[in-house]
Write an enzyme that holds these catalytic residues in place. Structure first.
Site, short mmCIF file in Angstrom:
data_model
loop_
_atom_site.label_atom_id
_atom_site.label_comp_id
_atom_site.label_asym_id
_atom_site.label_seq_id
_atom_site.Cartn_x
_atom_site.Cartn_y
_atom_site.Cartn_z
CB ILE A 259 -0.89 0.08 1.27
CG1 ILE A 259 -1.66 -1.20 1.49
CG2 ILE A 259 -1.84 1.26 1.17
CD1 ILE A 259 -2.31 -1.24 2.87
CB SER A 260 2.16 3.20 2.04
OG SER A 260 3.17 3.88 2.74
N GLY A 262 7.25 3.97 2.69
CA GLY A 262 7.75 5.20 3.30
C GLY A 262 9.22 5.08 3.60
CB VAL A 267 1.78 -0.07 4.90
CG1 VAL A 267 0.46 -0.62 5.41
CG2 VAL A 267 2.41 0.84 5.94
CG ASP A 405 4.55 12.36 11.92
OD1 ASP A 405 4.59 13.53 11.46
OD2 ASP A 405 4.86 11.36 11.24
P1 ADP Z 1 4.85 5.88 7.67
O1 ADP Z 1 5.71 5.92 8.87
O2 ADP Z 1 5.52 5.27 6.48
O3 ADP Z 1 4.19 7.20 7.37
P2 ADP Z 1 2.17 4.96 8.20
O4 ADP Z 1 1.75 4.21 9.41
O5 ADP Z 1 1.74 6.40 8.14
O6 ADP Z 1 3.72 4.82 8.05
O7 ADP Z 1 1.62 4.21 6.93
C1 ADP Z 1 1.89 4.64 5.65
C2 ADP Z 1 0.65 4.63 4.80
O8 ADP Z 1 0.10 3.33 4.75
C3 ADP Z 1 -0.45 5.49 5.37
O9 ADP Z 1 -0.35 6.80 4.90
C4 ADP Z 1 -1.70 4.81 4.86
O10 ADP Z 1 -1.98 5.25 3.55
C5 ADP Z 1 -1.29 3.35 4.82
N1 ADP Z 1 -1.73 2.66 6.03
C6 ADP Z 1 -1.03 2.47 7.16
N2 ADP Z 1 -1.72 1.78 8.06
C7 ADP Z 1 -2.90 1.52 7.49
C8 ADP Z 1 -4.08 0.83 7.91
N3 ADP Z 1 -4.16 0.26 9.11
N4 ADP Z 1 -5.10 0.76 7.05
C9 ADP Z 1 -5.04 1.32 5.85
N5 ADP Z 1 -3.98 1.97 5.39
C10 ADP Z 1 -2.91 2.08 6.20
MN MN Z 2 2.66 8.26 8.01
#
Ligand code: ADP
Ligand code: MN
Length: 516
Positions: A259-260, A262, A267, A405
């Protein structure tokens, strides 16, 4: 390019006999030159000639490595070196093919497969790397390779009279070279040549050494590249194994994709499984947050965790790998606190090392949009604002946490409300910088909603006071921040002197909802 043809063609050789053009192995070198007896007897001249010839032939090594193999055209095989290289190459390919065959046989269609890649002889050329050329150029400056063949030895001889043997003696030199093959990298296959009475000419030895060296570097580079790219996707073999285990244990059904990506985490989305052993119900869709095991990015996060008393004792003793696990652990604890307070956030499913599984916010593999990406009606915008104000207060008072954050990047819009995510860096308000973090959060939130047209949105100072219950009167940012820092310092001093926090931080005396 036809370097070999050029190199092998004798300047004064006429058209060769008929068999020469037909023989697939090419023509033997029929060079004949008229010269003086002294020239013929000169060992030095002979060596120079040989060097010249082989140097000219050498670029063919590249052509052999990349191009079609023995075609019978344009490839002169009169050089032993080249023949040896061609045969070795062919052998390596066959060896690799056999390896692949066995790999396939062993793996079958099992979910977990093993790879023999490290045992392969021919290293795949990575196509997206322009370094191959560089590699080739580099080998010209092989550090092992003598710059120029020494021609006049200072005292390069042993023996007496007619038994004199110089260090250029071919037999001695050849044997020495053969023995020196042992110094090549251990992975480099030198066969059983070392045990035989082989006499490698300097040229062959140097070429072999050069090859060993560039193979070693290519192998190292591939390895590094692999490590690097997997680190980027956070699925290094260890993580992959963790994920496989979760699938095998029935905790997860399938991991569908990323999904992502970072800086600090990756994720994934997964469908939840029907794990019998866990008493928890696994949500139908899960998010798997894999904290990156590359350490660089986490260095600048030290300040969040180092001063967090919950982790204080452990921090100093830990190695970086464990510190990363602690981030995952921190996120889990913080999510659990929030869950207990009823704040909309992902629900923790399981934590394994640096991998945190939680419920997925979104539907059908589509994650809920971040607040920054969604266009809300002014009504929803206002609703979101009040919800966030409320959540920040709950977070502070009930969870004893500051998000640290908080911004439109870490709030998702789902089911008509805001969900908070990404709480691995969240700290307690008494953290030495906790109030500064809270003030930053407040600034992000009020700026976002003021820009978003919510007239009721408090400014950052009002929001800070509303969340913290503190009454900082300063009416400008500089003074406000100074007061915040003074408070933090007062608290630190108090902790130093009395071993406990100032009472203003523990107004309700509730124990932290920390131990699940
Ligand atoms: P980072 O430290 O990389 O910012 P995040 O926890 O913000 O980590 O997760 C990155 C992205 O993944 C989020 O912006 C969101 O789009 C997606 N994401 C994270 N956790 C979830 C979740 N539980 N359900 C859906 N999307 C999620
Ligand atoms: Mn984040």
């Amino acid at each position: 390019m036809d370097p070999v043809g050029v190199a092998a063609a004798a300047p004064d050789a006429g058209p060769g006999p008929a068999w020469q053009s037909k023989c697939p192995w090419g023509a033997p070198n029929t060079t004949s030159m008229s010269c003086s007896l002294a020239d013929v007897m000169s060992e030095q001249l002979a060596k120079e000639l040989q060097l010249e010839e082989e140097n000219a032939a050498f670029p063919e090594v590249v052509a052999v490595a990349e191009g079609p193999f023995i075609t019978g055209e344009n490839i002169d095989t009169s050089s032993d070196l080249m023949l040896a290289q061609m045969l070795q190459m062919e052998f390596d390919r066959e060896y690799d093919a056999q390896l692949r065959h066995e790999e396939k046989k062993i793996n079958g269609d099992s979910k977990v497969s093993i790879s023999f890649e490290n045992y392969r002889k021919v290293h795949p050329y990575d196509s997206d790397s322009s370094e191959d050329e560089v590699d080739w150029q580099d080998t010209r400056h092989d550090p092992y390779r003598a710059d120029k063949p020494t021609t006049t030895p200072r005292k390069g001889f042993i023996g007496k009279g007619k038994d004199i043997t110089t260090k250029h003696d071919e037999v001695v030199c050849g044997r020495k070279n053969t023995a020196r093959m042992e110094n090549f990298a251990p992975e480099f296959q030198v066969g059983d040549g070392i045990g035989m009475d082989l006499k490698l000419s300097n040229q062959v030895f140097n070429a072999l050494k050069q090859h060993a060296y560039s193979e070693e570097r290519r192998s190292a580079r591939l390895h590094e590249k692999k490590e690097h790219s997997t680190a980027e996707k956070a699925v290094d073999p260890k993580t992959r194994l963790l994920l496989y285990k979760m699938v095998n244990a029935g905790m997860l059904e399938t991991i569908t994709g990323c999904i992502s990506t970072g800086k600090e985490s990756v994720v994934f989305h997964a469908y939840g499984g029907k794990s019998a052993t866990e008493d928890k119900v696994i949500p139908p869709e899960c998010a798997i947050k894999v904290f990156k095991t590359t350490l660089n990015e986490f260095k600048n996060r030290d300040k969040y965790i180092k001063d967090d008393y919950r982790f204080k004792d452990r921090f100093s003793k830990l190695n970086p790998r464990k510190i990363i696990r602690m981030w995952a652990e921190k996120e889990m604890h913080n999510l659990t606190r929030m869950q207990n307070a009823g704040i909309p956030c992902p629900q923790v499913v399981i934590l394994k090392k640096h991998v945190l599984v939680m419920s997925f916010i979104g539907q059908d593999q589509v994650p809920a949009p971040k607040l920054k990406d969604v266009t809300l009606s002014s009504e929803d915008m206002k609703k979101a604002y009040y919800q966030i104000l409320n959540m920040m207060q709950q977070l502070y008072k009930e969870c004893n946490l500051v998000h640290a954050d908080l911004s439109e990047y870490n709030m998702l819009w789902h089911d008509g409300k805001v969900w908070l995510i990404d709480v691995s860096q969240s700290v307690e308000p008494t953290h030495p910088h906790g109030l500064e973090f809270l003030f930053r959060d407040c600034r992000n939130v009020s700026q976002f909603f003021q820009k978003g047209g919510v007239a009721e949105a408090l400014n950052e100072r009002e929001l800070f006071n509303a969340v913290s219950g503190l009454n900082i009167a300063a009416d400008n940012e500089v003074d406000f921040q100074a007061e915040i820092e003074a408070l933090e310092k007062m608290n630190e001093d108090h902790v130093q002197n009395h071993g406990k926090k100032l009472s203003m931080f523990s107004s309700d005396g509730d124990p932290p909802i920390y131990d699940e």
